[in-house]
Design a protein around this motif. Structure first.
Motif, short mmCIF file in Angstrom:
data_model
loop_
_atom_site.label_atom_id
_atom_site.label_comp_id
_atom_site.label_asym_id
_atom_site.label_seq_id
_atom_site.Cartn_x
_atom_site.Cartn_y
_atom_site.Cartn_z
N ARG A 150 -8.79 19.42 -59.21
CA ARG A 150 -8.99 18.02 -59.30
C ARG A 150 -9.53 17.50 -60.67
O ARG A 150 -8.95 16.76 -61.26
CB ARG A 150 -10.07 17.64 -58.12
N ALA A 151 -10.29 18.18 -61.25
CA ALA A 151 -10.73 17.71 -62.35
C ALA A 151 -9.41 17.84 -63.51
O ALA A 151 -9.46 17.18 -64.66
CB ALA A 151 -12.06 18.47 -62.94
N LEU A 192 -15.79 11.40 -64.21
CA LEU A 192 -14.34 11.54 -63.77
C LEU A 192 -14.32 11.31 -62.34
O LEU A 192 -13.20 11.61 -61.82
CB LEU A 192 -14.06 13.05 -63.81
N GLY A 193 -15.16 10.53 -61.68
CA GLY A 193 -14.92 10.18 -60.14
C GLY A 193 -14.71 11.19 -59.31
O GLY A 193 -14.31 11.28 -58.52
N LEU A 194 -15.64 12.60 -59.62
CA LEU A 194 -15.32 13.76 -58.82
C LEU A 194 -16.63 14.09 -57.83
O LEU A 194 -16.93 14.85 -57.09
CB LEU A 194 -15.26 14.84 -59.64
N VAL A 195 -17.49 12.94 -57.86
CA VAL A 195 -18.43 13.05 -56.89
C VAL A 195 -18.17 13.06 -55.56
O VAL A 195 -17.46 12.10 -54.97
CB VAL A 195 -19.51 12.09 -57.31
N GLU A 196 -18.47 14.01 -54.74
CA GLU A 196 -18.27 13.97 -53.22
C GLU A 196 -19.11 13.52 -52.24
O GLU A 196 -20.43 13.35 -52.49
CB GLU A 196 -17.87 15.73 -52.72
N ARG A 214 -6.61 10.02 -61.53
CA ARG A 214 -6.00 11.37 -61.70
C ARG A 214 -5.22 11.55 -62.85
O ARG A 214 -5.19 12.89 -63.50
CB ARG A 214 -5.14 11.46 -60.36
N ARG A 259 -7.61 12.54 -65.65
CA ARG A 259 -8.33 13.85 -65.37
C ARG A 259 -7.38 15.03 -65.79
O ARG A 259 -6.31 15.11 -65.50
CB ARG A 259 -8.55 14.09 -63.88
N MET A 266 -12.64 18.72 -67.70
CA MET A 266 -13.96 19.13 -67.24
C MET A 266 -14.09 20.71 -67.07
O MET A 266 -12.93 21.02 -66.50
CB MET A 266 -14.48 18.21 -66.12
N PHE A 298 -16.44 24.17 -65.73
CA PHE A 298 -17.61 24.25 -64.97
C PHE A 298 -18.49 25.54 -65.22
O PHE A 298 -18.02 26.27 -65.95
CB PHE A 298 -17.12 24.41 -63.49
N THR A 307 -13.87 29.36 -60.32
CA THR A 307 -13.27 28.13 -60.81
C THR A 307 -11.79 28.30 -60.87
O THR A 307 -11.27 27.35 -60.87
CB THR A 307 -13.66 27.98 -62.28
#
Lengths: 325, 339
Positions: A225-226, B64-68, B94, B97, B103, B105, B111
């Motif tokens: 998604r990132a 990035l608006g990736l918080v769930e 999107r 991103r 990003m 991790f 990953t």
């Protein structure tokens, strides 16, 4: 690699078969002497005696087993007491009908179950998911004989859309009689296949939903998604591929189970399948058919497991088809 | 806004403004990120430092608006090229991103998708943003792996993730994040799960990449040693808030906030005698704890009655800020007026 794997699996299968055949033989032996089912109990003693000798029932069990194994290795699993036909041929002729029924119901279950499971699992705890999840519990718990009768009442007797039972018209394809190629045959297949598909359908929906929900939380999905991967691509190329592995395993198990236990559906819809043959044979202690049937089911499970392993190895590069472990 | 809007828009790549991300757990509201402001300059490496639970990862994900869910950005803005990412439709963010902002991790072992070849996963990242022939995309992927010091990159493209080591996989992730030449890369503890040698190599490669591409980094970490080697500027977070901000040299050599000071004191240095390391007493507040006044107050050895009030970020010099009523001076002692 693949060759070694197949060879190892074949050897393993023979060992399994040998062990299972002994267990089956002892088990069937314990059912009692079948001679009084075949001969009128009030018949003269010498007739009974003669029948016993003709069937080889007077010999000790290890001798009977020895004869059975010798014959089995040459492809003869005995002749049915009641049908006067080789039991293997009898099973093969009935198996096509059951196989057809199970295949049709699994196709329905997968074709509906996978997309529904994906919809139910995707998105954030949506109402579609919760609804499907509750409805699928029904699918698992509804008794199939009741559902089958209900379907006959609604679709056959009331609406008169589909026939109530039987197999319908068949045509020969590569020497096998199939009803998949005629309209009449298909119309006879629809109801029993739908009834039988309900349980696997519910299971596939639940398993797919659980898998998608689990995998949506995983790091690789977050990373994709990132990276801006489109949602549809993420679902089908990333999540589904990883979710499929346990589902394939389960479909394999269900496939065998459905064939072995399709008897209820076959009885309700008068489907001339293998399950009905088994029940009839048990009733009259038709030993050769029972033994052949049980061995047949064992072989079927072995083959299904093999296919499942090969498919999973193709899906998941971490699974190796190794002979050991 | 006030003190740290020194940079002009041209040299700034990202501005985070009063960002608050909360998690509604039903029985409690967790303020994981609580009114956070910072900026990232073009080509700079900004170290975002804090303990686990300080909100640094959630801050990175929020950008990035990736918080769930149950996490949600409840307030604030993230400006990128004059547009607010927090108010962007799904399909537009999107396209940002992996393309303009990437990003990476922490755990390289989980990953990458386990059932897809490296090359395919990399090509997907290009294909998500650009129409490009598959062969050209493949060449770009190969070159990207090569730039990160991966040997025989052509073969690696055909490998599955489990066939590579952790360090290799993290290099693949970094290469993926850089494929579309983004302006900013948010790196969430990317070297924490790796051994020290691999970590040093990757840090070196990151520095080279920054020079070559001019990409900016937000380097999220709890490891001050990493940050001292890499970062230009530091933002220190504690309990969801920024407690100190300044250039890396300033913050590391003369911390103003007692928390930063305590953190630095507890870093083992090899030239020190074998004495017990000082540690910050007490525990970081759990996310549901409500502390009146300074959040670090209960653990601070210099705490005063005034610390029952809530301090703001303050500083005499622009860009050098501390959330403390009594910031420490160069010698690491509390300033005059508190004694």
């Amino acid at each position: 690699m693949m060759g070694t794997f197949l060879l190892y699996r074949t050897l393993q299968a023979f060992v399994t078969l040998a062990v299972v055949s002994i267990i089956i033989f002892l088990g069937v032996f314990a059912l009692g002497n079948p001679v009084y089912v075949l001969v009128d109990p009030s018949a003269p003693a010498d007739v009974v005696e003669q029948t016993i000798r003709r069937l080889g029932l007077d010999r000790p069990i290890y001798e009977q087993y020895g004869i059975f194994v010798t014959n089995a290795l040459s492809g003869d699993l005995g002749t049915s007491y009641t049908h006067a036909q080789p039991s293997l041929a009898l099973i093969a002729s009935r198996f096509t009908a059951t196989f057809e029924l199970v295949l049709a119901s699994l196709v329905i279950a997968v074709a509906l179950g996978l997309p529904l499971g994906l919809i139910a699992g995707y998105g954030k705890n949506n109402w579609v998911g919760r609804t499907l999840s509750s409805v699928s519990i029904l699918g698992i718990s509804v008794p199939i004989f009741w559902l089958g009768l209900l379907m006959i009442i609604v679709f056959s007797l009331e609406l008169k859309w589909l026939p109530t039972g039987g197999r319908g018209e068949t045509v020969a394809l590569f020497g096998v009689e199939t009803s998949l190629l005629t309209l009449d045959g298909l119309s006879h297949l629809v109801l029993p296949a739908m009834a039988l598909s309900l349980f696997p359908l519910a299971l596939i929906i639940r398993l797919t939903r659980a898998g998608v929900r689990e995998h949506s939380q995983m790091d690789y999905v977050r990373f994709a998604r990132a990276m801006g991967i489109r949602p549809a691509k993420l679902l089908f190329a990333y999540v589904l591929r990883n979710v499929l592995i346990p589902i394939v395993t389960m479909i394999g198990l269900i496939f065998g189970t459905l064939i072995a236990f399709a008897v209820v559906t076959e009885t309700v819809f008068a489907w001339p399948g293998i399950g009905k043959l088994l029940i009839d044979s048990i009733k009259v202690s038709d030993r050769p058919v029972i033994i052949a049937y049980l061995l047949f089911v064992v072989v079927m499970f072995l083959v299904i497991n093999l296919i499942v392993d090969v498919i999973n190895a193709a899906l998941d590069p971490r699974i190796r088809l190794s002979g050991t472990s | 806004m006030t003190a740290h809007s020194k940079s002009n828009t041209a040299s700034r790549v990202l501005r985070v403004q009063s960002l608050s991300t909360h998690f509604d757990l039903g029985f409690a509201m967790v303020r994981a990120v609580d009114d956070v402001d910072f900026e990232v300059e073009r080509g700079e490496i900004l170290g975002l430092v804090g303990e686990s639970g300080s909100g640094k990862t959630v801050a990175g994900l929020s950008i990035l608006g990736l918080v769930e869910p149950p996490g949600e950005i409840i307030h604030g803005s993230v400006f990128f090229e004059g547009r607010d990412l927090t108010r962007m439709p799904d399909n537009e963010i999107r396209q940002i991103r992996g393309n303009r902002i990437s990003m990476i991790f922490q755990d390289p072992l989980t990953t990458l998708s386990p059932t897809m070849r490296i090359g395919k996963q990399m090509q997907n990242v290009i294909a998500a943003h650009h129409r490009i022939a598959r062969r050209d995309a493949r060449v770009r992927c190969r070159d990207a792996l090569g730039k990160l010091g991966i040997s025989s990159p052509e073969e690696r493209l055909n490998a599955y993730p489990h066939e590579l080591s952790g360090g290799m996989r993290q290099r693949v992730c970094i290469a993926m994040a850089m494929l579309n030449e983004p302006d900013l890369i948010i790196a969430d503890e990317p070297t924490t799960a790796l051994d020290v040698t691999t970590q040093a190599q990757i840090l070196q490669e990151i520095k080279l990449l920054r020079e070559r591409t001019g990409a900016a980094f937000i380097w999220i970490t709890h490891d001050l040693a990493v940050v001292s080697e890499l970062a230009d500027r530091l933002v220190v977070m504690y309990s969801g808030q920024i407690v100190e901000e300044g250039t890396a040299a300033e913050v590391l050599s003369a911390p103003k906030h007692p928390y930063t000071h305590g953190l630095l004191q507890s870093v083992p240095a090899h030239n020190r005698d074998l004495v017990r390391l000082p540690q910050i007493p007490g525990f970081a507040p759990t996310p549901v704890d409500r502390i009146a006044g300074c959040k670090f107050g209960p653990r601070c050895k210099y705490a005063q009655p005034k610390c029952q009030e809530r301090p703001g970020l303050q500083g005499a010099v622009s860009g050098r800020l501390a959330r403390c009523f009594f910031p420490l001076d160069e010698t690491g002692d509390p300033a005059e007026d508190m004694r």
